[in-house]
Design a protein around this motif. Structure first.
Motif, PDB file in Angstrom:
ATOM      1  N   GLY A 187      39.993   1.775 -54.335  1.00 56.13           N
ATOM      2  CA  GLY A 187      40.650   2.861 -55.042  1.00 56.13           C
ATOM      3  C   GLY A 187      41.010   2.569 -56.480  1.00 56.13           C
ATOM      4  N   HIS A 188      40.642   1.403 -56.982  1.00 54.95           N
ATOM      5  CA  HIS A 188      40.971   1.052 -58.377  1.00 54.95           C
ATOM      6  C   HIS A 188      40.069   1.814 -59.344  1.00 54.95           C
ATOM      7  CE1 HIS A 188      43.772  -2.232 -57.449  1.00 54.95           C
ATOM      8  NE2 HIS A 188      42.967  -2.515 -56.444  1.00 54.95           N
ATOM      9  N   ARG A 189      40.667   2.299 -60.420  1.00 50.92           N
ATOM     10  CA  ARG A 189      39.910   2.950 -61.483  1.00 50.92           C
ATOM     11  C   ARG A 189      40.264   2.376 -62.854  1.00 50.92           C
ATOM     12  NH1 ARG A 189      37.632   3.844 -57.637  1.00 50.92           N
ATOM     13  NH2 ARG A 189      36.716   5.786 -56.855  1.00 50.92           N
ATOM     14  N   ARG A 190      41.371   1.687 -62.957  1.00 47.40           N
ATOM     15  CA  ARG A 190      41.751   1.041 -64.228  1.00 47.40           C
ATOM     16  C   ARG A 190      41.557  -0.471 -64.048  1.00 47.40           C
ATOM     17  NH1 ARG A 190      45.908   4.522 -63.212  1.00 47.40           N
ATOM     18  NH2 ARG A 190      47.447   2.841 -62.958  1.00 47.40           N
ATOM     19  N   ILE A 191      40.342  -0.900 -64.373  1.00 48.49           N
ATOM     20  CA  ILE A 191      39.919  -2.282 -64.115  1.00 48.49           C
ATOM     21  C   ILE A 191      39.542  -2.943 -65.438  1.00 48.49           C
ATOM     22  CG2 ILE A 191      38.269  -3.749 -62.868  1.00 48.49           C
ATOM     23  CD1 ILE A 191      37.844  -1.330 -60.951  1.00 48.49           C
ATOM     24  N   GLY A 192      40.020  -4.163 -65.644  1.00 44.12           N
ATOM     25  CA  GLY A 192      39.650  -4.942 -66.819  1.00 44.12           C
ATOM     26  C   GLY A 192      38.855  -6.169 -66.415  1.00 44.12           C
ATOM     27  N   VAL A 193      38.150  -6.768 -67.391  1.00 47.53           N
ATOM     28  CA  VAL A 193      37.258  -7.887 -67.113  1.00 47.53           C
ATOM     29  C   VAL A 193      37.548  -9.047 -68.062  1.00 47.53           C
ATOM     30  CG1 VAL A 193      34.860  -8.651 -66.971  1.00 47.53           C
ATOM     31  CG2 VAL A 193      35.455  -6.305 -66.332  1.00 47.53           C
ATOM     32  N   LEU A 194      37.642 -10.254 -67.496  1.00 50.20           N
ATOM     33  CA  LEU A 194      37.684 -11.502 -68.254  1.00 50.20           C
ATOM     34  C   LEU A 194      36.281 -12.087 -68.172  1.00 50.20           C
ATOM     35  CD1 LEU A 194      41.009 -12.912 -66.752  1.00 50.20           C
ATOM     36  CD2 LEU A 194      40.716 -11.288 -68.636  1.00 50.20           C
ATOM     37  N   SER A 195      35.561 -12.072 -69.296  1.00 48.85           N
ATOM     38  CA  SER A 195      34.107 -12.194 -69.198  1.00 48.85           C
ATOM     39  C   SER A 195      33.540 -13.585 -69.401  1.00 48.85           C
ATOM     40  CB  SER A 195      33.438 -11.262 -70.215  1.00 48.85           C
ATOM     41  OG  SER A 195      33.593 -11.762 -71.528  1.00 48.85           O
ATOM     42  N   GLY A 196      34.252 -14.526 -69.952  1.00 49.73           N
ATOM     43  CA  GLY A 196      33.630 -15.802 -70.270  1.00 49.73           C
ATOM     44  C   GLY A 196      32.861 -15.733 -71.576  1.00 49.73           C
ATOM     45  N   PRO A 197      32.227 -16.843 -71.993  1.00 47.14           N
ATOM     46  CA  PRO A 197      31.508 -16.884 -73.273  1.00 47.14           C
ATOM     47  C   PRO A 197      30.368 -15.867 -73.311  1.00 47.14           C
ATOM     48  CG  PRO A 197      31.867 -19.096 -72.418  1.00 47.14           C
ATOM     49  CD  PRO A 197      32.239 -18.153 -71.317  1.00 47.14           C
ATOM     50  N   PRO A 198      30.330 -14.990 -74.300  1.00 45.46           N
ATOM     51  CA  PRO A 198      29.342 -13.903 -74.314  1.00 45.46           C
ATOM     52  C   PRO A 198      27.914 -14.344 -74.593  1.00 45.46           C
ATOM     53  CG  PRO A 198      30.662 -13.864 -76.313  1.00 45.46           C
ATOM     54  CD  PRO A 198      31.286 -14.890 -75.423  1.00 45.46           C
ATOM     55  N   ASN A 199      27.703 -15.606 -75.026  1.00 48.63           N
ATOM     56  CA  ASN A 199      26.343 -16.052 -75.335  1.00 48.63           C
ATOM     57  C   ASN A 199      25.598 -16.585 -74.124  1.00 48.63           C
ATOM     58  OD1 ASN A 199      28.061 -18.345 -75.199  1.00 48.63           O
ATOM     59  ND2 ASN A 199      26.630 -19.554 -76.418  1.00 48.63           N
ATOM     60  N   LEU A 200      26.211 -16.561 -72.939  1.00 50.74           N
ATOM     61  CA  LEU A 200      25.596 -17.126 -71.747  1.00 50.74           C
ATOM     62  C   LEU A 200      24.901 -16.044 -70.916  1.00 50.74           C
ATOM     63  CD1 LEU A 200      28.403 -19.572 -70.534  1.00 50.74           C
ATOM     64  CD2 LEU A 200      26.477 -20.043 -72.074  1.00 50.74           C
ATOM     65  N   THR A 201      23.728 -16.361 -70.383  1.00 46.81           N
ATOM     66  CA  THR A 201      23.020 -15.400 -69.538  1.00 46.81           C
ATOM     67  C   THR A 201      23.793 -15.123 -68.243  1.00 46.81           C
ATOM     68  OG1 THR A 201      21.692 -17.175 -68.546  1.00 46.81           O
ATOM     69  CG2 THR A 201      20.748 -16.017 -70.433  1.00 46.81           C
ATOM     70  N   THR A 202      24.546 -16.098 -67.754  1.00 51.50           N
ATOM     71  CA  THR A 202      25.363 -15.874 -66.557  1.00 51.50           C
ATOM     72  C   THR A 202      26.360 -14.750 -66.793  1.00 51.50           C
ATOM     73  OG1 THR A 202      25.150 -18.139 -65.753  1.00 51.50           O
ATOM     74  CG2 THR A 202      27.102 -16.917 -65.040  1.00 51.50           C
ATOM     75  N   VAL A 203      27.011 -14.776 -67.944  1.00 47.74           N
ATOM     76  CA  VAL A 203      27.963 -13.723 -68.285  1.00 47.74           C
ATOM     77  C   VAL A 203      27.241 -12.390 -68.435  1.00 47.74           C
ATOM     78  CG1 VAL A 203      29.567 -12.926 -70.071  1.00 47.74           C
ATOM     79  CG2 VAL A 203      29.605 -15.320 -69.325  1.00 47.74           C
ATOM     80  N   GLU A 204      26.117 -12.397 -69.130  1.00 48.66           N
ATOM     81  CA  GLU A 204      25.354 -11.161 -69.327  1.00 48.66           C
ATOM     82  C   GLU A 204      24.955 -10.545 -67.994  1.00 48.66           C
ATOM     83  OE1 GLU A 204      21.958  -9.977 -72.432  1.00 48.66           O
ATOM     84  OE2 GLU A 204      21.228 -11.362 -70.910  1.00 48.66           O
ATOM     85  N   ASP A 205      24.484 -11.372 -67.057  1.00 54.02           N
ATOM     86  CA  ASP A 205      24.011 -10.846 -65.774  1.00 54.02           C
ATOM     87  C   ASP A 205      25.164 -10.345 -64.910  1.00 54.02           C
ATOM     88  OD1 ASP A 205      21.490 -11.509 -66.606  1.00 54.02           O
ATOM     89  OD2 ASP A 205      21.337 -13.331 -65.393  1.00 54.02           O
ATOM     90  N   ARG A 206      26.274 -11.078 -64.883  1.00 56.97           N
ATOM     91  CA  ARG A 206      27.411 -10.632 -64.071  1.00 56.97           C
ATOM     92  C   ARG A 206      28.019  -9.353 -64.646  1.00 56.97           C
ATOM     93  NH1 ARG A 206      30.179 -16.495 -62.254  1.00 56.97           N
ATOM     94  NH2 ARG A 206      28.262 -17.234 -61.246  1.00 56.97           N
ATOM     95  N   LEU A 207      28.095  -9.265 -65.964  1.00 55.29           N
ATOM     96  CA  LEU A 207      28.578  -8.026 -66.583  1.00 55.29           C
ATOM     97  C   LEU A 207      27.636  -6.863 -66.274  1.00 55.29           C
ATOM     98  CD1 LEU A 207      29.853  -9.034 -70.153  1.00 55.29           C
ATOM     99  CD2 LEU A 207      31.195  -8.054 -68.286  1.00 55.29           C
ATOM    100  N   ALA A 208      26.335  -7.129 -66.299  1.00 57.87           N
ATOM    101  CA  ALA A 208      25.368  -6.071 -65.991  1.00 57.87           C
ATOM    102  C   ALA A 208      25.581  -5.541 -64.581  1.00 57.87           C
ATOM    103  CB  ALA A 208      23.942  -6.598 -66.159  1.00 57.87           C
ATOM    104  N   GLY A 209      25.908  -6.429 -63.640  1.00 61.08           N
ATOM    105  CA  GLY A 209      26.180  -5.986 -62.281  1.00 61.08           C
ATOM    106  C   GLY A 209      27.423  -5.122 -62.198  1.00 61.08           C
ATOM    107  N   LEU A 210      28.488  -5.524 -62.883  1.00 61.71           N
ATOM    108  CA  LEU A 210      29.700  -4.702 -62.920  1.00 61.71           C
ATOM    109  C   LEU A 210      29.392  -3.327 -63.489  1.00 61.71           C
ATOM    110  CD1 LEU A 210      32.367  -7.233 -64.319  1.00 61.71           C
ATOM    111  CD2 LEU A 210      31.707  -6.850 -61.940  1.00 61.71           C
ATOM    112  N   ARG A 211      28.614  -3.312 -64.561  1.00 63.02           N
ATOM    113  CA  ARG A 211      28.291  -2.055 -65.243  1.00 63.02           C
ATOM    114  C   ARG A 211      27.465  -1.135 -64.334  1.00 63.02           C
ATOM    115  NH1 ARG A 211      27.040  -4.315 -69.607  1.00 63.02           N
ATOM    116  NH2 ARG A 211      24.798  -4.548 -69.228  1.00 63.02           N
ATOM    117  N   LEU A 212      26.530  -1.701 -63.582  1.00 68.18           N
ATOM    118  CA  LEU A 212      25.726  -0.897 -62.661  1.00 68.18           C
ATOM    119  C   LEU A 212      26.597  -0.241 -61.597  1.00 68.18           C
ATOM    120  CD1 LEU A 212      22.558  -3.131 -62.072  1.00 68.18           C
ATOM    121  CD2 LEU A 212      22.622  -0.878 -63.161  1.00 68.18           C
TER     122      LEU A 212
END
Length: 343
Positions: A187-212
């Protein structure tokens, strides 16, 4: 096809270092008759120009080395500790020995570690940890890896890299989808993310999953605040402070690795917020401490020990024309740190 440039020779090292060939030879072999200062200078020049002693090439050709190199981002990060356990278990069962070094997520350090392992006659290297979003960041590393593999060496990576080698690929994107969907289903709709270093592919891929997952729920991704930080407990605490001071109405926080989530938990509890009554917290990886913190951490479990074992298996196999890919599963581990938001 253009001829590949010849690898640097000892005479090239001597010329670049401004010493005689005999001095360069003694410096590279650790023989007497050369001061520590001169030896360090010559060895630094050799590393810079990519010189590898001929004895290493002979060892590669003869397949005589039973030493495996393991390069990780941070030996203090439990994620890499679990991967190392997997590698070490497999090396011990096969009668090999592992040399472990860390890079602290510095591409120049990764290049230097690969060269150092080559100089130590290692013929198999496992590079564990995220690649970099910008492929040019790994250009020099890729060139060194090609030189190494052309000489008979073997390399495997854990994580998404821009390198032409075998890889074990953690299920980062799908894990991100699962984790975000878990919070949305609560039921959460106000969610924030602590993303880690933005230059890493791990961060990019995990963020992409959240976004999907957010898109699949027909919610706007641009309303999800994302704060980068170090992939450490301290980084998580600092990023949580930044995120919650700017967005105090959030009901849930996702950290893209467990140490960051533990740091966020600590900061939230220290600031008087109750978890999960006031705010839910979720992490990623399922390091051993995730079940022991208070409250126990909801997270995505990756098979870290198995990932290390699989990478070691790949690096000890003969090379093939096309790099092999092994993809891991993931599992949601719901614990006490997440719950439905209060009305």
């Amino acid at each position: 096809m253009a001829n590949r440039p010849a690898p640097p020779r000892l005479v090239d090292v001597a010329r670049a270092a401004g010493v005689s060939l005999a001095t360069a030879s003694r410096a590279m072999t650790g023989s007497a008759g050369v001061s520590a200062v001169v030896a360090a200078h010559v060895q630094a020049v050799a590393n810079r120009i990519g010189y590898v002693p001929n004895s290493h090439a002979r060892a590669l050709a003869g397949g005589q080395s039973t030493i495996v190199g393991l390069i990780v981002h941070d030996v203090g990060d439990p994620y890499f500790g679990e991967i190392a356990r997997g590698v070490l278990r497999e090396t011990e069962s096969r009668g090999y020995m592992a040399l472990i070094s860390q890079t602290e997520r510095d591409p120049a350090a990764e290049l230097a570690r690969i060269r150092a392992l080559r100089a130590h006659r290692v013929n198999s290297i496992v590079l564990a940890g995220s690649g970099y979003v910008d492929a040019s960041t790994e250009t020099d590393i890729a060139a060194e890896v090609r030189s190494f593999t052309n000489a008979g060496g073997r390399v495997a990576v854990i994580g998404r890299h821009h390198l032409p080698v075998d890889a074990v690929l953690p299920d980062n994107l799908s894990g991100g989808v699962t984790l975000m969907r878990h919070l949305l289903d609560l039921g959460h709709r106000r969610i924030g993310v602590l993303s880690g270093p933005p230059n890493l592919t791990t961060v990019e891929d995990r963020l992409a999953g959240l976004r999907l997952a957010v898109g699949a729920a027909r919610l706007p991704w641009h309303t999800v605040p994302v704060v980068p930080g170090d992939f450490t407990r301290e980084g998580g605490a600092a990023a949580a402070a930044t995120l919650l001071n700017a967005h105090p109405d959030l009901t849930a926080v996702i950290a893209l690795n467990d140490p960051m989530a533990v740091g966020a938990l600590s900061w939230l509890l220290g600031s008087g917020r109750k978890v999960p009554d006031d705010i839910s917290v979720a992490g990623f990886d399922d390091i051993p401490a995730a079940a022991d913190v208070y409250p126990a951490l909801t997270t995505i479990r990756l098979p870290m020990i198995s990932m290390g074992r699989q990478a070691l298996e790949l690096v000890l196999k003969p090379s093939v024309s096309r790099p092999r890919r092994r993809r891991t599963p993931h599992e949601l581990v719901p614990r006490a740190s997440t719950a439905p938001p209060h009305p």
